[in-house]
Scaffold this motif. Structure first.
Motif, PDB file in Angstrom:
ATOM      1  N   THR A 131       0.834  -1.198   0.000  1.00 53.02           N
ATOM      2  CA  THR A 131       0.000   0.000   0.000  1.00 53.02           C
ATOM      3  C   THR A 131       0.869   1.249   0.000  1.00 53.02           C
ATOM      4  OG1 THR A 131      -1.698  -1.192   1.242  1.00 53.02           O
ATOM      5  CG2 THR A 131      -1.853   1.200   1.214  1.00 53.02           C
ATOM      6  N   PHE A 132       1.966   1.212   0.771  1.00 55.98           N
ATOM      7  CA  PHE A 132       2.872   2.360   0.795  1.00 55.98           C
ATOM      8  C   PHE A 132       3.577   2.524  -0.546  1.00 55.98           C
ATOM      9  CE2 PHE A 132       7.281   3.779   1.278  1.00 55.98           C
ATOM     10  CZ  PHE A 132       7.059   5.083   1.685  1.00 55.98           C
ATOM     11  N   TRP A 133       4.097   1.429  -1.114  1.00 53.85           N
ATOM     12  CA  TRP A 133       4.868   1.547  -2.359  1.00 53.85           C
ATOM     13  C   TRP A 133       3.994   1.990  -3.523  1.00 53.85           C
ATOM     14  CZ3 TRP A 133       9.836   1.985  -2.267  1.00 53.85           C
ATOM     15  CH2 TRP A 133      10.570   1.400  -1.237  1.00 53.85           C
ATOM     16  N   ILE A 134       2.734   1.562  -3.525  1.00 54.56           N
ATOM     17  CA  ILE A 134       1.835   1.989  -4.600  1.00 54.56           C
ATOM     18  C   ILE A 134       1.663   3.505  -4.575  1.00 54.56           C
ATOM     19  CG2 ILE A 134      -0.584   1.908  -5.352  1.00 54.56           C
ATOM     20  CD1 ILE A 134      -0.578  -1.055  -4.581  1.00 54.56           C
ATOM     21  N   SER A 135       1.713   4.087  -3.382  1.00 56.35           N
ATOM     22  CA  SER A 135       1.549   5.539  -3.280  1.00 56.35           C
ATOM     23  C   SER A 135       2.711   6.292  -3.912  1.00 56.35           C
ATOM     24  CB  SER A 135       1.415   5.942  -1.805  1.00 56.35           C
ATOM     25  OG  SER A 135       2.653   5.778  -1.120  1.00 56.35           O
ATOM     26  N   LEU A 136       3.841   5.597  -4.164  1.00 51.29           N
ATOM     27  CA  LEU A 136       5.008   6.253  -4.765  1.00 51.29           C
ATOM     28  C   LEU A 136       5.114   6.005  -6.263  1.00 51.29           C
ATOM     29  CD1 LEU A 136       7.745   5.386  -2.104  1.00 51.29           C
ATOM     30  CD2 LEU A 136       6.299   7.410  -2.215  1.00 51.29           C
ATOM     31  N   ALA A 137       4.098   5.356  -6.842  1.00 48.81           N
ATOM     32  CA  ALA A 137       4.229   4.913  -8.231  1.00 48.81           C
ATOM     33  C   ALA A 137       4.214   6.067  -9.223  1.00 48.81           C
ATOM     34  CB  ALA A 137       3.109   3.927  -8.565  1.00 48.81           C
ATOM     35  N   ALA A 138       3.467   7.117  -8.921  1.00 46.65           N
ATOM     36  CA  ALA A 138       3.336   8.212  -9.882  1.00 46.65           C
ATOM     37  C   ALA A 138       4.599   9.071  -9.904  1.00 46.65           C
ATOM     38  CB  ALA A 138       2.120   9.069  -9.524  1.00 46.65           C
ATOM     39  N   ALA A 139       4.836   9.712 -11.043  1.00 45.51           N
ATOM     40  CA  ALA A 139       5.970  10.631 -11.190  1.00 45.51           C
ATOM     41  C   ALA A 139       5.530  11.803 -12.053  1.00 45.51           C
ATOM     42  CB  ALA A 139       7.158   9.918 -11.832  1.00 45.51           C
ATOM     43  N   THR A 140       5.967  12.990 -11.688  1.00 46.43           N
ATOM     44  CA  THR A 140       5.621  14.178 -12.463  1.00 46.43           C
ATOM     45  C   THR A 140       6.406  14.191 -13.771  1.00 46.43           C
ATOM     46  OG1 THR A 140       7.365  15.528 -11.487  1.00 46.43           O
ATOM     47  CG2 THR A 140       5.249  15.417 -10.298  1.00 46.43           C
ATOM     48  N   PRO A 141       5.966  14.965 -14.766  1.00 46.59           N
ATOM     49  CA  PRO A 141       6.744  15.055 -16.023  1.00 46.59           C
ATOM     50  C   PRO A 141       8.187  15.504 -15.790  1.00 46.59           C
ATOM     51  CG  PRO A 141       4.548  15.957 -16.340  1.00 46.59           C
ATOM     52  CD  PRO A 141       4.676  15.653 -14.877  1.00 46.59           C
ATOM     53  N   ALA A 142       8.398  16.430 -14.847  1.00 44.92           N
ATOM     54  CA  ALA A 142       9.770  16.881 -14.569  1.00 44.92           C
ATOM     55  C   ALA A 142      10.612  15.751 -13.991  1.00 44.92           C
ATOM     56  CB  ALA A 142       9.739  18.069 -13.600  1.00 44.92           C
ATOM     57  N   GLN A 143      10.008  14.925 -13.118  1.00 45.27           N
ATOM     58  CA  GLN A 143      10.735  13.786 -12.554  1.00 45.27           C
ATOM     59  C   GLN A 143      11.053  12.769 -13.640  1.00 45.27           C
ATOM     60  OE1 GLN A 143       7.831  12.840  -9.490  1.00 45.27           O
ATOM     61  NE2 GLN A 143       9.302  13.358  -7.877  1.00 45.27           N
ATOM     62  N   ARG A 144      10.104  12.532 -14.531  1.00 43.66           N
ATOM     63  CA  ARG A 144      10.356  11.574 -15.625  1.00 43.66           C
ATOM     64  C   ARG A 144      11.511  12.043 -16.512  1.00 43.66           C
ATOM     65  NH1 ARG A 144       4.582   9.120 -17.788  1.00 43.66           N
ATOM     66  NH2 ARG A 144       3.700   8.615 -15.770  1.00 43.66           N
ATOM     67  N   TRP A 145      11.547  13.318 -16.798  1.00 44.83           N
ATOM     68  CA  TRP A 145      12.635  13.860 -17.613  1.00 44.83           C
ATOM     69  C   TRP A 145      13.976  13.674 -16.903  1.00 44.83           C
ATOM     70  CZ3 TRP A 145      14.895  14.829 -21.809  1.00 44.83           C
ATOM     71  CH2 TRP A 145      15.821  15.855 -21.995  1.00 44.83           C
ATOM     72  N   GLU A 146      13.993  13.884 -15.591  1.00 50.71           N
ATOM     73  CA  GLU A 146      15.213  13.678 -14.811  1.00 50.71           C
ATOM     74  C   GLU A 146      15.644  12.215 -14.843  1.00 50.71           C
ATOM     75  OE1 GLU A 146      18.459  14.124 -12.295  1.00 50.71           O
ATOM     76  OE2 GLU A 146      17.303  15.651 -13.365  1.00 50.71           O
ATOM     77  N   TYR A 147      14.687  11.291 -14.664  1.00 49.86           N
ATOM     78  CA  TYR A 147      15.011   9.863 -14.678  1.00 49.86           C
ATOM     79  C   TYR A 147      15.495   9.432 -16.059  1.00 49.86           C
ATOM     80  CZ  TYR A 147      12.392   9.818 -10.281  1.00 49.86           C
ATOM     81  OH  TYR A 147      11.947  10.066  -9.014  1.00 49.86           O
ATOM     82  N   TYR A 148      14.882   9.969 -17.097  1.00 46.54           N
ATOM     83  CA  TYR A 148      15.283   9.599 -18.460  1.00 46.54           C
ATOM     84  C   TYR A 148      16.714  10.044 -18.739  1.00 46.54           C
ATOM     85  CZ  TYR A 148      14.697   8.578 -23.411  1.00 46.54           C
ATOM     86  OH  TYR A 148      14.817   8.028 -24.670  1.00 46.54           O
ATOM     87  N   GLN A 149      17.084  11.232 -18.271  1.00 46.67           N
ATOM     88  CA  GLN A 149      18.453  11.710 -18.473  1.00 46.67           C
ATOM     89  C   GLN A 149      19.458  10.832 -17.742  1.00 46.67           C
ATOM     90  OE1 GLN A 149      18.972  16.247 -18.637  1.00 46.67           O
ATOM     91  NE2 GLN A 149      17.064  16.014 -17.478  1.00 46.67           N
ATOM     92  N   ARG A 150      19.115  10.389 -16.533  1.00 47.62           N
ATOM     93  CA  ARG A 150      20.047   9.541 -15.778  1.00 47.62           C
ATOM     94  C   ARG A 150      20.368   8.247 -16.531  1.00 47.62           C
ATOM     95  NH1 ARG A 150      18.049   9.742  -9.422  1.00 47.62           N
ATOM     96  NH2 ARG A 150      17.878  12.019  -9.274  1.00 47.62           N
ATOM     97  N   LEU A 151      19.430   7.790 -17.328  1.00 46.39           N
ATOM     98  CA  LEU A 151      19.598   6.514 -18.014  1.00 46.39           C
ATOM     99  C   LEU A 151      20.169   6.673 -19.421  1.00 46.39           C
ATOM    100  CD1 LEU A 151      18.950   3.563 -17.189  1.00 46.39           C
ATOM    101  CD2 LEU A 151      16.814   3.772 -18.445  1.00 46.39           C
TER     102      LEU A 151
END
Length: 766
Positions: free
Chosen positions: A179-199
């Motif tokens: 239940t706790f981990w599901i609450s962390l599943a979403a990511a904002t567009p800015a966070q997605r862009w940051e994660y994409y750059q890291r990879l």
């Protein structure tokens, strides 16, 4: 009775005075006495865990929770073997096993699991007996019968009640975590862009290493008081070469004596008969020795000028396109707090190829509001244990329905007079396409002469493995006899034990010489040291790593075990000595020297950082690449590693990415972790900065040459890519939040250990 009353009346004043005094004493001193009995552990059962919310746990209760979790883990491993043996995949059980973490023998993990289960109940979660049965059925995949379950329980000396109670606790804790981990599943567009750059963004750098060890001798010696204070600050920490903080705690160490058998020593290819080779070839030629491209006439093909008439045909249910379900439910798993990816509530993964959406497992958990009347007693394992099907039609029924919907119009509909009237689908087929005219190509096998030596080696290896098993089993029986004798001797009272000679231990060197084995003894080693040995890389018969089995709390002296490594070498071992994890005294021999060395290395970082800043300022002033700016200084070494990304999945395709990505390896820079990557990717092209390794033992002067690809190209890639392909990059941020959440649960419960918890594999924890 009458005599007692007469005596009481005669001495009632004295007796009443005594009773009054005893009552006063008990009122004043009894709570203190009980507290002393509890905390000091009369009967060797002290309180070791206290909570302000859920009460306290004694040594026996903690041990009971640990054993319950260990038994459940062993049960799931046995069940996994049965599922795999009967042709199942075992994915659900593997997922369940990951929720136990790296060490099922950890007291700390067992108590945290207990704490989470209580917290889940407090929030209204409930797991009924039916839910446990449903969960067992989902793990069984239809491959494990009730008799199989009973047999596993019998072998483990485990009752059905113990199994259900262990699963109930585990499921409650798991549901809270999910239940706790599901609450962390979403990511904002800015966070997605940051994660994409890291990879996907690569950095090309120049780097100059400045090791702290070069400045250790320049550190001013500390006073005795400062050195003792430094020891006190770090004495409870285990040493870790990748950690920036020093540690002086002695890790758990064991001494293992073992016999090693290599397959090559027992192989005798000359003993394999020609008849055995022929028999093996005939038995396995269809499976192993078919030619990849058999020769022979190809099946007859239809004539190109003869068109094949179109006939209505029902499509299989699995091939139907999804209907208006942009966000279908995830098919099989939700993420436990074990390091796997958190499920995305926004864009869940679609079912894999060939899987119907009806195959999704139902959750075994129930909220109180959803819970119906549960059975008053444990369900019988004799009853069929199957997961409930969804309310919708089964896959077979759905296929029938789809087939029916694809049938031609009923006979009552008026056919078009101008339309041709085919007699049947078979009659409408051209003559050339009828099955009876197509002749299958003959199967061609590799000649026996070509594979004869390969078969000889295979049979020789199988015979050698059988000999090794036989030899080690017989020797294991001899060691078990000694273990029994030792247990009886060790249980004697001290006086009798002093006058009784101990049983003679088997001579491993003589046994090795007699049976063509190798004898060895490790001496006292920590788990990290043991992992570098040959036996440290093996797995035990139960499927657990040797390290985990050797360093668990319940490991017994002189209990023989068997293990095997990836190269096929087999081991018969036992533990001959054990040194538990402990905090040393400063005045012990060798401790002060270790503390002084740690002090120098710790404070040498400041000098290394100052030198790195001096070099960085010199490079900025030169305004040139590092290789040119320091070309004349022989003591300055400039590294030019190939371009690298912050994180990487390696060569794994998207559908195999079940673990978070790892930090990329930077050639020539070992220990490049979070701090190093964060410093590098914060730079702009041609900018110079400092980046430390994980242990902060080396400071790097870094110049960023360039990023690739360009921002515009990377942005176009990001817009076109699917978030599910890189969602697990978020796992590192989620793990940090998860660590804080677990700490909050412990803090709210007021959890306090009154002794150091046993953590299983000690400093070798992943």
């Amino acid at each position: 009775m009458a005599q007692f009353m007469r005596t009481f009346r005669k001495h009632r004043k004295v007796l009443l005075a005594i009773l009054t005094l005893l009552a006063m004493l008990s009122f004043v001193f009894l709570p203190t006495i009980l507290e002393i009995m509890q905390t000091e552990g009369r009967g060797r059962n002290p309180v070791v865990v206290k909570t302000s919310k859920y009460g306290s746990l004694t040594e026996r209760q903690v041990d009971g929770l640990l054993r319950q979790r260990q038994r459940l883990y062993a049960f799931l491993r046995q069940m996994h073997e049965v599922v795999r043996t009967k042709g199942g995949r075992g994915d659900a059980i593997r997922e369940a096993l990951t929720s136990f973490g790296a060490s099922p023998a950890s007291e700390e993990a067992a108590i945290e699991n207990w704490l989470h289960a209580l917290r889940a109940e407090e929030l209204g979660f409930k797991v009924s007996e039916k839910a446990v049965n449903d969960y067992l059925a989902s793990l069984a995949e239809g491959k494990v019968s009730n008799e199989d379950v009973k047999q596993i329980l019998k072998q483990m000396r485990m009752s059905q009640g113990q199994l259900f109670e262990g699963l109930r606790t585990e499921l409650l804790a798991l549901r809270l975590a999910q239940t706790f981990w599901i609450s962390l599943a979403a990511a904002t567009p800015a966070q997605r862009w940051e994660y994409y750059q890291r990879l996907n963004r690569k950095a090309k750098i120049e780097a100059i290493p400045v090791p702290a060890v070069q400045f250790a001798e320049k550190v001013a010696p500390p006073s005795e008081a400062d050195l003792r204070a430094f020891f006190e600050e770090h004495k409870d920490r285990l040493p870790d070469p990748d950690a920036p903080e020093p540690g002086f705690k002695e890790p758990h160490r064991v001494d293992i004596q073992y016999l090693k058998a290599t397959v090559e020593t027992f192989m005798d290819p000359a003993a394999v008969t020609e008849q055995a080779i022929r028999d093996y070839y005939e038995e396995n030629k269809d499976r192993l020795y078919k030619d990849m491209l058999p020769e022979g006439p190809a099946p007859a093909s239809p004539k190109p000028e003869t068109p094949k008439p179109e006939t209505p045909k029902a499509e299989p249910a699995e091939a139907e396109p999804a209907k208006a379900e942009p966000n279908p439910p995830e098919s099989s798993k939700s993420t436990p707090p074990s390091g796997d990816a958190a499920p995305s509530s926004e864009e869940p993964a679609s079912p894999g190829p060939g899987k119907s959406s009806h195959s999704a497992r139902r959750s075994p958990f129930r909220l109180v509001a959803e819970e119906k009347a549960a059975s008053p007693s444990l369900p019988k394992l004799d009853a069929p244990v199957k997961p409930e099907m969804p309310a919708s039609a089964s896959g077979e029924d759905q296929a029938k329905a789809d087939s029916a919907s694809a049938k031609p119009a009923p006979a009552s509909a008026k056919p078009d007079p101008a339309a041709p009237k085919p007699e049947s689908p078979e009659a409408a087929k051209p003559e050339a396409t009828k099955p009876e005219t197509a002749k299958p190509a003959p199967v061609k096998y590799k000649p026996l002469a070509d594979v004869q030596e390969e078969i000889r080696k295979t049979l020789a290896r199988e015979a050698a493995e059988a000999k090794i098993r036989d030899v080690l089993r017989r020797l294991q029986d001899r060691l078990v006899q000694f273990e029994t004798q030792w247990t009886l001797y060790d249980s004697l009272d001290p006086e009798k034990k002093a006058s009784t000679p101990p049983p003679a231990r088997p001579d491993f060197v003589a046994l090795a010489k007699e049976h063509r084995l190798t004898a060895a003894q490790t001496g006292l080693m920590s788990a990290r040291q043991m992992a570098e040995t040959d036996i440290g890389k093996s797995m035990t018969e139960g499927g657990t790593s040797f390290i985990q089995a050797a360093f668990q709390k319940s490991a017994l002296a002189f209990r023989p075990g068997l293990a095997q490594d990836n190269e096929g070498h087999s081991y018969l071992y036992w533990e001959v000595d054990d040194a538990p994890e402990r905090v040393p005294e400063f005045d012990e021999p060798g401790v002060r020297e270790r503390v002084l060395e740690g002090w120098k290395l710790f404070h040498a970082r400041d000098l290394a950082t100052q030198e790195a800043e001096r070099l960085a300022a010199e490079a900025r002033k030169a305004g040139k690449p590092l290789a040119e700016a320091f070309a004349g200084q022989k003591d300055v070494r400039v590294l030019t590693p190939p371009p690298f990304t912050w994180l990487t999945f390696g060569n794994l395709p998207v559908w195999f990415r079940v673990r978070p990505p790892q930090y990329s390896e930077v050639v020539g820079i070992p220990g490049a972790g979070e701090d190093f990557m964060r410093a590098i990717f914060a730079l702009k092209p041609n900018e110079i900065g400092l980046a430390p390794d994980r242990a902060k033992a080396t400071i790097y002067v870094v110049r960023l040459v360039e990023y690739s690809p360009s921002d515009s190209v990377l942005w176009d890639m990001f817009v076109a890519d699917d978030y599910r392909g890189y969602a697990m990059v978020a796992r590192y941020d989620q793990l940090e939040v998860g660590s804080r959440w677990r700490e909050q649960v412990r803090s709210e419960a007021g959890l306090k250990w009154l002794r150091e918890p046993f953590r299983g594999r000690g400093e070798f924890e992943d």
